[in-house]
Design an enzyme around this catalytic site. Structure first.
Site, PDB file in Angstrom:
ATOM      1  N   THR A  39       0.839  -1.191   0.000  1.00  0.00           N
ATOM      2  CA  THR A  39       0.000   0.000   0.000  1.00  0.00           C
ATOM      3  C   THR A  39       0.872   1.238   0.000  1.00  0.00           C
ATOM      4  OG1 THR A  39      -0.026   0.392   2.358  1.00  0.00           O
ATOM      5  CG2 THR A  39      -1.735  -1.048   1.495  1.00  0.00           C
ATOM      6  N   GLN A  40       0.238   2.304  -0.402  1.00  0.00           N
ATOM      7  CA  GLN A  40       0.819   3.604  -0.186  1.00  0.00           C
ATOM      8  C   GLN A  40       0.039   4.181   0.993  1.00  0.00           C
ATOM      9  OE1 GLN A  40       0.339   6.368  -3.390  1.00  0.00           O
ATOM     10  NE2 GLN A  40       2.043   7.630  -2.728  1.00  0.00           N
ATOM     11  N   GLY A  41       0.590   4.055   2.161  1.00  0.00           N
ATOM     12  CA  GLY A  41      -0.097   4.538   3.361  1.00  0.00           C
ATOM     13  C   GLY A  41      -0.040   6.048   3.420  1.00  0.00           C
ATOM     14  N   GLY A  64       4.085   6.149   4.582  1.00  0.00           N
ATOM     15  CA  GLY A  64       5.027   5.154   4.113  1.00  0.00           C
ATOM     16  C   GLY A  64       4.487   4.402   2.927  1.00  0.00           C
ATOM     17  N   ARG A  65       5.427   3.791   2.204  1.00  0.00           N
ATOM     18  CA  ARG A  65       5.027   2.792   1.223  1.00  0.00           C
ATOM     19  C   ARG A  65       5.467   1.474   1.819  1.00  0.00           C
ATOM     20  NH1 ARG A  65       7.928   6.327  -3.054  1.00  0.00           N
ATOM     21  NH2 ARG A  65       6.416   8.015  -3.183  1.00  0.00           N
ATOM     22  N   LYS A 106       8.911  -0.895   5.386  1.00  0.00           N
ATOM     23  CA  LYS A 106       8.194   0.373   5.370  1.00  0.00           C
ATOM     24  C   LYS A 106       9.171   1.481   5.008  1.00  0.00           C
ATOM     25  CE  LYS A 106       5.367   3.344   8.337  1.00  0.00           C
ATOM     26  NZ  LYS A 106       4.527   3.398   9.538  1.00  0.00           N
ATOM     27  N   ASP A 142      -2.200   8.005  16.624  1.00  0.00           N
ATOM     28  CA  ASP A 142      -2.883   7.961  15.318  1.00  0.00           C
ATOM     29  C   ASP A 142      -3.735   6.700  15.225  1.00  0.00           C
ATOM     30  OD1 ASP A 142      -3.663   8.512  12.715  1.00  0.00           O
ATOM     31  OD2 ASP A 142      -1.799   7.828  11.808  1.00  0.00           O
TER      32      ASP A 142
HETATM   33  N1  LIG Z   1       3.964  -5.326   9.434  1.00  0.00           N
HETATM   34  C1  LIG Z   1       3.031  -5.274   8.478  1.00  0.00           C
HETATM   35  N2  LIG Z   1       2.546  -6.411   7.928  1.00  0.00           N
HETATM   36  C2  LIG Z   1       1.610  -6.358   6.958  1.00  0.00           C
HETATM   37  N3  LIG Z   1       1.081  -5.228   6.471  1.00  0.00           N
HETATM   38  C3  LIG Z   1       1.508  -4.060   6.963  1.00  0.00           C
HETATM   39  C4  LIG Z   1       2.500  -4.016   7.998  1.00  0.00           C
HETATM   40  N4  LIG Z   1       2.747  -2.736   8.289  1.00  0.00           N
HETATM   41  C5  LIG Z   1       1.922  -1.997   7.492  1.00  0.00           C
HETATM   42  N5  LIG Z   1       1.172  -2.781   6.695  1.00  0.00           N
HETATM   43  C6  LIG Z   1       0.173  -2.324   5.702  1.00  0.00           C
HETATM   44  O1  LIG Z   1       0.590  -1.080   5.170  1.00  0.00           O
HETATM   45  C7  LIG Z   1      -0.340  -0.025   5.504  1.00  0.00           C
HETATM   46  C8  LIG Z   1       0.410   1.249   5.839  1.00  0.00           C
HETATM   47  O2  LIG Z   1       1.313   1.031   6.905  1.00  0.00           O
HETATM   48  P1  LIG Z   1       1.477   2.039   8.123  1.00  0.00           P
HETATM   49  O3  LIG Z   1       2.527   1.510   9.034  1.00  0.00           O
HETATM   50  O4  LIG Z   1       0.147   2.311   8.727  1.00  0.00           O
HETATM   51  O5  LIG Z   1       2.067   3.315   7.371  1.00  0.00           O
HETATM   52  P2  LIG Z   1       1.515   4.809   7.210  1.00  0.00           P
HETATM   53  O6  LIG Z   1       2.267   5.632   8.217  1.00  0.00           O
HETATM   54  O7  LIG Z   1       1.878   5.160   5.832  1.00  0.00           O
HETATM   55  O8  LIG Z   1       0.044   4.807   7.455  1.00  0.00           O
HETATM   56  C9  LIG Z   1      -1.157  -0.594   6.658  1.00  0.00           C
HETATM   57  O9  LIG Z   1      -2.446  -0.029   6.702  1.00  0.00           O
HETATM   58  C10 LIG Z   1      -1.164  -2.068   6.349  1.00  0.00           C
HETATM   59  O10 LIG Z   1      -2.173  -2.384   5.413  1.00  0.00           O
HETATM   60 MG   LIG Z   2      -1.153   3.966   8.848  1.00  0.00          MG
END
Ligand SMILES: Nc1ncnc2c1ncn2[C@@H]1O[C@H](COP(=O)(O)OP(=O)(O)O)[C@@H](O)[C@H]1O
Ligand SMILES: [Mg+2]
Lengths: 370, 318
Positions: free
Chosen positions: B48-50, B53-54, B70, B208
């Site tokens: 995902t593109q959160g 982070g990506r 991440k 958050d």
């Molecule tokens: N350890 C992980 N295992 C599987 N998926 C993850 C993990 N960390 C993040 N993700 C996926 O990536 C997305 C974005 O990560 P996140 O840490 O929330 O970053 P951001 O700060 O960009 O929101 C999450 O909503 C999830 O779907």
């Molecule tokens: Mg997030």
């Protein structure tokens, strides 16, 4: 809150006309527009505004602002109807800002709205100011379902639509971003004409040194009062430096000479970065790639530029309007009011009050699909 | 103004047309972080593109073992000095707090590595889906069930009863605690509250909390199959079974102040209501789950009422 239980949508052959009256802050805005329920086409017929400008170093007080609105109500209204070439008899409804906003100015415009309603025998529609901004922004830019950043002197909200409501995902935890900028402009004694944010932006364009300010984001919320306090401290240091240098003194070894340009630059870079960040967080959360910026701060070019870069990185784009539409105006009230009127909504004379507090998510958005 | 207004007729503005939704971002849209350019047994995938982070799924850290990489890329929209300061601070604090949570037994991804200069964090891969996806899936399946029921029951009694509430058809009505099947959802909400309670108990405030930052990991049955994720994810989605794993600690901080904990809950409450308006009324179940997790929880919940009141009072001025 008054909600008619037996609302029937109103149908019409051809466009409907509405008059919009806005005066929740220091702008008195009156305009006429038409909307055709069959084709969903909107036409702006007139958009007249008269702004109360207070002297440098001061803000606008409710009492003086209300007086300004009362003084100019009749002439601005006459100009709006004349520009539009629409007669009172053609109006489907008279739309006024019910809130949120400053009590006295809101009331003075509501009194005007009631008078016109009685005089012309046209129904009233009370409108939420924020919903007016959103609907106007959607129509002007063509953004159908964007995440909305609503930023003005009184509001800072990140909004997305769901199930017939504009839901607030994030907001300021203390003062509005526009209020923060306006108050800082007062600290620096920058003129309020045409408006403080514009003058801060012009100074910022000449700055380039990023000074140290706090950065305050909590999830999709943010806070500006700490930043304002810290910026005021830096400004006080600058005034002290001015004095010292004027008296023939010298700065300490390694001390940065603070300038109004760098202060404005730093303030803009900091608060706009925060706004873009919380907007991006909401976009990621709801999975949207459109962002619409509305409200008076929305015409800031630096904010639009930053938002544009963020949206481009997410494969989307930013939608913004120019000062005719993002600064408070009457047609946005006419539009949101007319859309509600078409769904059967009406505000009875005895309910045509104002409220300083009126949350965006309280309004039932009956004209959009669930 | 008047001269222009009389000479040119105002042009009608057409109705906004829904955007053709752009394609999902693919791995080719962004330059890969250099760590992912090393040879790996399997090519990485962009998950995902959160918000910041990506997130990539890769086996780079340990061949064969999946890991979430991440990447916090530079944000070109903000001033480079500010950007560097924020990115560095958030990566380091995320790493530090993940470590602390692991020590305290809070369910979070294990930390495999951190490179704050490159903006990288390597984390244990959490199978399953974000709670947001699970809840929305549950609501969509419910809507589908009800629609079929309503279609199938044209003219019969149950339809007539549903028709009484003509303000909102039953298909789209809000979820209530006593309706059939809601127990599964409520059980998930309770586990969410318990997870947040355990986090707070360990002395961490998230900063958050949303349903995007809580993952639902299917319970491990024996050894999880290395390539059977689709199946387990599907199953977990249907049953809403599994363990809540908290992720995304970039805005987290250490602390035990009731106020900060209450704000954490308030942020979650608002995000939940706006993200899942149909299930908004069930949020108190989350708080019920929270209440039992540590001694100070009731005080935090009391404080939450103050925080809510402040929010409502704030309701802004024009
Ligand atoms: N350890 C992980 N295992 C599987 N998926 C993850 C993990 N960390 C993040 N993700 C996926 O990536 C997305 C974005 O990560 P996140 O840490 O929330 O970053 P951001 O700060 O960009 O929101 C999450 O909503 C999830 O779907
Ligand atoms: Mg997030």
């Amino acid at each position: 809150m008054t909600v008619a239980s037996t609302k029937q949508p109103r149908h019409a052959a051809g466009p409907l006309y509405a008059l919009g009256l806005e005066g929740s802050a220091n702008k008195l805005g009156i305009g006429v527009l038409s909307h055709d329920p069959a084709t969903n086409q909107t036409t702006i017929l007139s958009n007249v505004r008269h702004t109360f400008v207070s002297p440098p170093g001061t803000g606008f007080l409710p009492k003086d602002t209300a007086k300004h609105h009362r003084t100019h109500f009749a002439s601005v209204c006459a100009a709006a109807l004349r520009d539009a070439g629409v007669s009172p008899a053609q109006l489907s409804c008279i739309c006024y800002t019910k809130g949120p906003g400053m009590g006295a100015p809101l009331t003075s415009v509501a009194v005007g709205a009631r008078a016109l309603s009685l005089l012309w025998e046209r129904p009233l529609v009370g409108v939420n100011h924020c919903v007016g901004h959103i609907e106007m922004g959607r129509v002007i830019t063509g953004a159908s379902n964007p995440v909305v950043l609503y930023v003005s002197g009184g509001n800072t909200q990140v909004i997305a639509y769901a199930s017939q409501r504009y839901r607030i995902f994030g907001e300021t935890l203390d003062i509005a971003v526009g209020n923060c900028i306006d108050r800082f402009a007062r600290t620096l004694r920058i003129p309020n004409d045409p408006f403080p944010g514009y003058n801060v932006e012009q100074l910022a364009k000449k700055g380039g040194v990023l000074l140290d300010l706090p950065y305050a984001v909590k999830g999709m919320d943010c806070s500006f009062s700490g930043i304002l306090a810290a910026a005021d401290v830096l400004a006080a240091q600058m005034f002290a430096q001015d004095k010292l240098l004027a008296a023939g003194g010298a700065l300490k070894e390694g001390e940065t000479r603070i300038t109004p340009e760098d202060l404005c630059f730093t303030l803009q870079e900091t608060v706009y970065a925060m706004l873009v960040e919380i907007t991006e967080r909401a976009m990621a959360h709801v999975g949207s790639r459109q962002v619409l910026v509305v409200g008076g701060v929305g015409c800031n070019e630096r904010l639009q530029e930053m938002m544009g870069r963020m949206a481009a990185d997410r494969g989307g784009s930013v939608y913004a309007t120019d000062e005719r539409f993002c600064i408070d105006n009457g047609i946005m009230i006419a539009l949101a009011g007319l859309l509600a009127w078409e769904t059967g909504f009406e505000t009875r004379l005895e309910d045509s009050t104002c409220t300083q507090r009126f949350r965006t998510d309280e309004v039932h958005i009956a004209w959009r699909e669930d | 103004m008047t001269a222009a207004a009389t000479t040119t007729a105002p042009q009608p503005i057409p109705a906004p047309v829904p955007d053709p939704s752009p394609p999902e971002p693919s791995i080719h849209d962004f330059p890969l972080p250099s760590a992912l350019l090393h040879p790996s047994s399997e090519p990485p995938t962009l998950i995902t593109q959160g918000a910041e982070g990506r997130v990539y799924r890769t086996t780079w850290v340990d061949a064969g073992r999946e890991c979430a990489l991440k990447h916090r890329p530079a944000k070109p929209y903000r001033h480079p000095v500010l950007d560097a300061r924020l990115t560095r601070h958030r990566i380091l604090s995320e790493a530090r707090i993940l470590q602390k949570c692991r020590r305290e037994g809070v369910a979070v991804p294990a930390l495999y590595g951190v490179d704050e200069a490159a903006g990288l964090l390597a984390l244990e891969w959490i199978p399953g889906a974000p709670v947001r996806v699970c809840v929305n899936g549950w609501i969509a399946r419910r809507k589908e069930r009800r629609r079929r029921l309503a279609d199938g029951a044209v003219g019969d009694e149950s339809k007539a009863q549903e028709g009484q509430d003509n303000s909102e058809p039953a298909v789209v009505a809000e979820v209530t605690a006593d309706e059939e099947g809601a127990d599964v959802l409520m059980d998930l909400l309770r586990r969410m509250g318990e997870a947040v309670g355990r986090l707070h108990k360990s002395g961490v405030v998230h900063g958050d909390l949303t349903t995007s930052n809580l993952m639902l990991r299917p319970w491990e049955k024996g050894k999880a199959p290395s390539n059977g994720h689709a199946e387990t994810e599907q199953a977990a989605e249907e049953s809403l079974d599994g363990e809540i794993v908290i992720i995304d600690f970039g805005l987290a901080s250490q602390g035990t102040a009731d106020e900060d904990r209450a704000v954490d809950l308030y942020v979650l409450e608002r995000a939940f209501g706006s993200t899942h308006p149909k299930a908004e009324g069930l949020f108190p179940v989350v708080l019920d789950g929270y209440r039992g997790t540590f001694k100070g929880a009731p005080v935090v919940l009391k404080k939450l009422e103050d925080v809510r009141m402040r929010g409502r009072k704030r309701s802004m001025l024009g």
